[in-house]
Design a protein around this motif. Structure first.
Motif: not given
Length: 576
Positions: A246-275
Motif C-alpha cells: 500500500q501507499f499512504a499519502m497524507t496531507k494537512y492544511d492546518l490553522g492555530d499551529v504554534a510559531n515555527g510549525e508547518p501549516k501544510m505538513p505531508t507524509r508519504t510512505l509505503p506499507i508492505f506486509d505478508i500474511s
C-alpha cells in the motif's frame, strides 16, 4: 438519593398506526416537576424517535450551585473554569435525543444519532435515555452511506458534547469534531492474474473547542489521506500466502499551529506486509468422543520505513491495546495521524477441537508474539500535545512484544468459558487478563461470572505507577433464574478489588401472569470518585407494571439490565 422520591404518570397517545407519543410528567421531591416526551415514528423508509425533557427551576441543582463556590474554591485554572461553567448553568434542566435510520434505496442509507444536555451534571442527576458514547461524552452525528459491489462511501458530520463536572477526580477532555468527514473505499478483488486492487481514501475537516481552563490553542484544519494498494493472494487447502503493498499519502492544511510549525505538513510512505499460514488436521478421540484437531500456524511480516511524523497533529489517533488479533495488523496506532515504522514478524499458532459428528467447536486456543528487527521510532508525540503514550517507556526498544494468549472452552452448547492474557516477559508479570464463564440453558436462565485485570488500569491522582493500588482488578457476577412458574429473579454484582468497593449492585424479582406483569428492582450504581477518591453511588428503586396489550407504567429499566447483564433478553410484559 439524588432526586428524592419520584412519581411518574405517563400519558400514551396512539396518534396513528405508525407513530405515537408518550408524555410523562415526573414529580421529584427534591427538584420539582419534569415534563418528558417520547415521540416514535415509522415510515416506509425511516424509523426513529425523539426524546426530550425539561425541568424548570431545579431546586436541588440551585442549592448545589449556591454551595459550590465555597466547596470548590481553588487557584487551579481548570477548577476555576469548571466553577464558572457551573455558576453560569441554567437551573432549568433540559435534554434532547434524536435517533433516526433511513433506507432510501438498495444503495443509499442515512442516520442521525444526536444527544444534548443542558449542563455538566445532567447525566449524574437523571436517567434520561440519553445515548452516552463514552463516560461524559455525548455523540452528535449524522451519516449518509452508499454501498455497492465495489464502492463504499460515507459522508459524516460528527461532534461530541463533553461534560466537565467539577466534583469528579477524573478530567474529561473535549474531542475533535469532524464535519465533514468523507470516506471513499474501493475494492476490486480477483481481477486479471488473480490480483486484488483496493483504495481507502478520506477527507476530513477537524475543529476543536477548548477545554475549561485551557490556555493554549489546539491545531485545527483539513486532512486528506489517499491509500491505494494491491495484493496477490495464493491459497491452497493447507497453505495461504498473501503479499500486499500500500501507499499512504497524507496531507494537512492546518490553522492555530504554534510559531515555527508547518501549516501544510505531508507524509508519504509505503506499507508492505505478508500474511501466511498453514493448516493441519487429524482425528483424535477424547473421552470416547471423536474430534478433528486442527493446528494452524500463522505468520505476518510487516515492513514500513521510518518517516518523521512528530510535526503532524494528533486529531483522532491512539495507541491500540495489544490483543491476539492486534498481533496481525500493520499499524499499532488507530487512526491516520500516525503510521508506525515496522520491520517485524508476528508468529502465532491456533489449535481447535471440533466434534466430528456435530461440527461443534469444543476448544479454541491460540498464542502469539511479535519479533522486532529494529526499534520503533514513531510515537504519539506532537508539538502541542507532547507525548501521550502510556505504559512501559522502553516498549519501543524491546526486541519482542508481550506474549498474547487466548482460550475458549465450550463445555456444551449451554456452558462456556474463555480467557485472554498478556504476559510481559521482561517484567515476568501479567499486563492484562480476562476470564469469563457463561451458562445459559435457555432464554430465561443464565449465570455469568467474570474477572478482569489491567496493570495500571485504575490510576488516580497521587497514586504511584506500577503499584498494586493502580491495577484494575475487578470481578463481575450476574444471574437470571426462575423461582416458580410465574416468578423469576435477576441480579448483578461488580466489585473493585483494589479499591475495596463495589461498582454496582442490582437485585430484582418479576411476576408474569396471563394478563399482567410486575417487576421490582433495587440497586446502587457507582457514579464517580469524588475529589477525595471516595466512591459515590446513586440508590435506585424501580416498580414497573404492565397490563399486557396496553403498555407499561413507570420508568423502564430494561435498558439498564441489557447493558449490565450479558445474554439477558427481556420478555417482560409481552403477550406472546
Amino acid at each position: 438519593s439524588l432526586s428524592g422520591y419520584s412519581l411518574a404518570v405517563p400519558f400514551y397517545w396512539n396518534m396513528a398506526p405508525n407513530y405515537d407519543m408518550t408524555i410523562t410528567p415526573i414529580y421529584f421531591s427534591k427538584r420539582g416537576v419534569q415534563l418528558g416526551d417520547l415521540f416514535r415514528y415509522l415510515t416506509p423508509k425511516s424509523e426513529g424517535f425523539i426524546r426530550a425533557a425539561i425541568l424548570p427551576n431545579d431546586r436541588a441543582f440551585e442549592q448545589f450551585q449556591d454551595n459550590a463556590p465555597a466547596k470548590y474554591a481553588s487557584t487551579d485554572p481548570v477548577t476555576q473554569a469548571q466553577l464558572r461553567r457551573l455558576e453560569q448553568a441554567s437551573p432549568t434542566r433540559k435534554s434532547i435525543s434524536w435517533k433516526n435510520d433511513t433506507i432510501f434505496n438498495e444503495h443509499w442509507f442515512g442516520g442521525v444519532d444526536y444527544s444534548y444536555v443542558s449542563d455538566d451534571y445532567y447525566l449524574r442527576d437523571f436517567h434520561s435515555g440519553i445515548n452516552e458514547y463514552d463516560k461524559n461524552q455525548l455523540l452528535q452525528q449524522a451519516n449518509i452511506i452508499y454501498k455497492s459491489q465495489h464502492w463504499n462511501f460515507i459522508g459524516r458530520a460528527q461532534s461530541y458534547e463533553t461534560l466537565h463536572p467539577i466534583d469528579q477526580s477524573t478530567q474529561f477532555q473535549n474531542q475533535y469534531s469532524r464535519y465533514p468527514q468523507l470516506i471513499l473505499n474501493v475494492a476490486y478483488p480477483e481481477q486479471c492474474g488473480g490480483f486484488d486492487y483496493f483504495a481507502n481514501n478520506e477527507l476530513t475537516h477537524f475543529n476543536f473547542q477548548s477545554n475549561p481552563g485551557q490556555t493554549t490553542k489546539s491545531p485545527i484544519g483539513n486532512r486528506i489521506n489517499l491509500q491505494p494498494g494491491i495484493s496477490r493472494p495464493f491459497e491452497w487447502p493447507y497453505f495461504y500466502f498473501d503479499p500486499r503493498i500500500q501507499f499512504a499519502m497524507t496531507k494537512y492544511d492546518l490553522g492555530d499551529v504554534a510559531n515555527g510549525e508547518p501549516k501544510m505538513p505531508t507524509r508519504t510512505l509505503p506499507i508492505f506486509d505478508i500474511s501466511s499460514g498453514l493448516y493441519f488436521d487429524r482425528s483424535v478421540r477424547l473421552f470416547n468422543v471423536g474430534f478433528t484437531q486442527t493446528l494452524e500456524p500463522q505468520f505476518y511480516y510487516t515492513y514500513v520505513p521510518f518517516r518523521d511524523q512528530s510535526q503532524l497533529p494528533i486529531f483522532d489517533t491512539t495507541l491500540n491495546q495489544l490483543t491476539y488479533d492486534q498481533l496481525f495488523t500493520y499499524n499499532r496506532f488507530s487512526g491516520i495521524d500516525r503510521i508506525s515504522d515496522a520491520n517485524q514478524i508476528a508468529a502465532g499458532i491456533t489449535t481447535r477441537f471440533i466434534d466430528e459428528q456435530s461440527g461443534f467447536e469444543k476448544v479454541r486456543a491460540g498464542i502469539g508474539q511479535i519479533y522486532y528487527f529494529q526499534n520503533r521510532r514513531v510515537t504519539l508525540c506532537s508539538p502541542t500535545t507532547g507525548c501521550i503514550e502510556t505504559g512501559d517507556p522502553n516498549a519501543n526498544l524491546r526486541n519482542k512484544s508481550p506474549l498474547s494468549g487466548i482460550i475458549k472452552y465450550n463445555v456444551n452448547p449451554v456452558w462456556g468459558a474463555d480467557a485472554a492474557s498478556i504476559w510481559n516477559p521482561f517484567t515476568n508479570e501479567l499486563d492484562n487478563q480476562t476470564f469469563t464463564v457463561h451458562y445459559q440453558p435457555d432464554t430465561n436462565r443464565l449465570i455469568n461470572f467474570g474477572y478482569t485485570f489491567v496493570r495500571n488500569g485504575d490510576t488516580y491522582p497521587g497514586g504511584k505507577i506500577d503499584k498494586f493500588s493502580n491495577n484494575l482488578s475487578q470481578i463481575d457476577a450476574s444471574i437470571e433464574w426462575p423461582i416458580t412458574r410465574d416468578w423469576s429473579s435477576v441480579g448483578k454484582w461488580t466489585q473493585n478489588l483494589n479499591r475495596h468497593n463495589f461498582q454496582n449492585l442490582l437485585i430484582g424479582v418479576q411476576y408474569e401472569g396471563c394478563c399482567w406483569a410486575m417487576r421490582m428492582l433495587v440497586g446502587k450504581e457507582f457514579t464517580q470518585y469524588n475529589q477525595n477518591n471516595t466512591p459515590e453511588y446513586n440508590s435506585e428503586f424501580y416498580l414497573q407494571f404492565v397490563l399486557k396489550g396496553l403498555g407499561n407504567l413507570g420508568p423502564d429499566p430494561t435498558s439498564l439490565l441489557v447493558r449490565n447483564i450479558s445474554g439477558y433478553q427481556s420478555t417482560f410484559g409481552r403477550d406472546y
